[in-house]
Motif scaffolding. Structure first.
Motif, PDB file in Angstrom:
ATOM      1  N   ALA A 178      99.510 -88.968   9.553  1.00 20.59           N
ATOM      2  CA  ALA A 178     100.203 -89.457   9.346  1.00 20.59           C
ATOM      3  C   ALA A 178     100.557 -90.557   7.753  1.00 20.59           C
ATOM      4  O   ALA A 178     101.649 -90.405   7.438  1.00 20.59           O
ATOM      5  CB  ALA A 178      99.737 -90.720  10.446  1.00 20.59           C
ATOM      6  N   THR A 213     104.380 -90.193   6.227  1.00 17.10           N
ATOM      7  CA  THR A 213     104.413 -91.573   5.218  1.00 17.10           C
ATOM      8  C   THR A 213     105.021 -91.370   4.329  1.00 17.10           C
ATOM      9  O   THR A 213     106.229 -91.990   3.947  1.00 17.10           O
ATOM     10  CB  THR A 213     103.511 -92.878   5.557  1.00 17.10           C
ATOM     11  N   VAL A 240     108.907 -92.025   2.980  1.00 19.90           N
ATOM     12  CA  VAL A 240     109.710 -92.948   2.261  1.00 19.90           C
ATOM     13  C   VAL A 240     110.506 -92.129   1.179  1.00 19.90           C
ATOM     14  O   VAL A 240     111.199 -92.959   0.098  1.00 19.90           O
ATOM     15  CB  VAL A 240     108.103 -93.404   1.722  1.00 19.90           C
ATOM     16  N   TYR A 249     108.553 -89.060  13.217  1.00 20.21           N
ATOM     17  CA  TYR A 249     108.480 -90.848  14.227  1.00 20.21           C
ATOM     18  C   TYR A 249     107.186 -90.444  14.836  1.00 20.21           C
ATOM     19  O   TYR A 249     106.345 -91.375  14.810  1.00 20.21           O
ATOM     20  CB  TYR A 249     109.407 -90.802  14.776  1.00 20.21           C
ATOM     21  N   ILE A 277     103.790 -89.886  13.107  1.00 20.68           N
ATOM     22  CA  ILE A 277     103.003 -90.876  12.889  1.00 20.68           C
ATOM     23  C   ILE A 277     102.695 -91.689  14.234  1.00 20.68           C
ATOM     24  O   ILE A 277     101.731 -92.755  14.290  1.00 20.68           O
ATOM     25  CB  ILE A 277     104.162 -92.021  12.243  1.00 20.68           C
TER      26      ILE A 277
END
Length: 277
Positions: free
Chosen positions: A44, A48, A52, A182, A185
């Motif tokens: 995760a 992430t 970003v 998605y 995470i």
């Protein structure tokens, strides 16, 4: 496009096959729950950063419950149940039991998505589950323990099947890359209750076991899911997950070389029956 799909299938089978012995190796120092949680946390964090950098948009608010549910089933349930199962089942045998995932996926797709499953498909499912039963009774000296481990792994396969089948709608909406981000995470968020005691376990663990968990978090946890989501977006859930039937072959070879595991004859016979099914 055919070559891209073939390449995606190959990557999925190879990396997922390597995950089973890596889990077994990591369990030498980690408890099943903490191993699964750390694996997902690592994945995760990497995703992430990736999201970003790639400026991946957040999902629509109305889809968040579905993302959380699919992340829970496909990642939290799958990885936790698989880790608990491998406590008593060898890596190779675990991969053979997980090969029931396409069967569950085909049945769920037939029931909920109206993807037809012919009579021969139902017959094959029965044969495959008989094979899983043989694997579960492959070791007479630890029958109850092995059977419980097999039940854990079947739970993992069922959770993953729900994920593969019901992601189809959202793959079309968001694309395979954002939606996989998605849900991984979301799966990690569902594992937050395993944070208690995790730091101490990391400090006590051997370096080699921690490296195995790092590998699990960054490679098999991420890349195969992207590859399989890509395949699913092109050929559908039932056909996409059929590639998982080849995963045990890779897992058995790597487990033999890395861990020195030699499955019981009855387990191999059951695995052969499951694959035939």
């Amino acid at each position: 496009m055919k070559w891209k799909v073939l390449y995606a299938y190959s990557v999925t089978v190879l990396l997922w096959g390597s995950a089973f012995p890596a889990i077994k190796f990591g369990l030498q120092s980690y408890s099943p729950g903490h191993l699964a949680a750390l694996r997902l946390f690592i994945g995760a964090i990497g995703l992430t950063v990736f999201a970003v950098v790639r400026k991946i948009k957040l999902p629509d608010l109305r889809d968040v419950p579905a993302v959380l549910l699919l992340g829970f089933l496909g990642f939290a349930v799958y990885h936790t149940a698989l880790s608990y199962g491998e406590n008593s089942v060898s890596a190779g045998e675990s991969s053979l039991i997980v090969s029931t995932t396409p069967i569950f996926s085909a049945i769920l797709a037939a029931l909920f998505l109206k993807e037809p499953l012919p009579k021969i498909g139902w017959l094959g499912s029965v044969i495959a589950f008989l094979g899983v039963a043989m694997i579960s009774f492959g070791k007479d000296d630890s029958l109850a323990k092995l059977s419980l481990g097999a039940l854990w792994i079947l739970t993992a396969a069922l959770g993953e099947s729900f994920y593969f089948v019901f992601q189809s709608k959202y793959l079309k909406k968001y694309g395979f890359l954002p939606f996989t981000v998605y849900t991984i995470i979301a799966g990690a968020v569902c594992m937050l209750f395993f944070l208690l005691g995790l730091a101490g376990e990391v400090l006590r663990a051997s370096a080699s076991s921690t490296y195995a968990v790092l590998y699990l978090g960054l490679i098999p946890t991420l890349i195969p899911y992207f590859a399989l989501a890509y395949i699913t977006s092109i050929v559908g859930a039932s056909e996409a997950t059929s590639s998982l039937y080849l995963t045990p072959v890779i897992a058995l070879i790597i487990s033999w070389i890395w861990l020195g595991e030699i499955p019981a004859f009855l387990s191999l016979a059951g695995g052969t029956l499951a694959l035939m099914g």
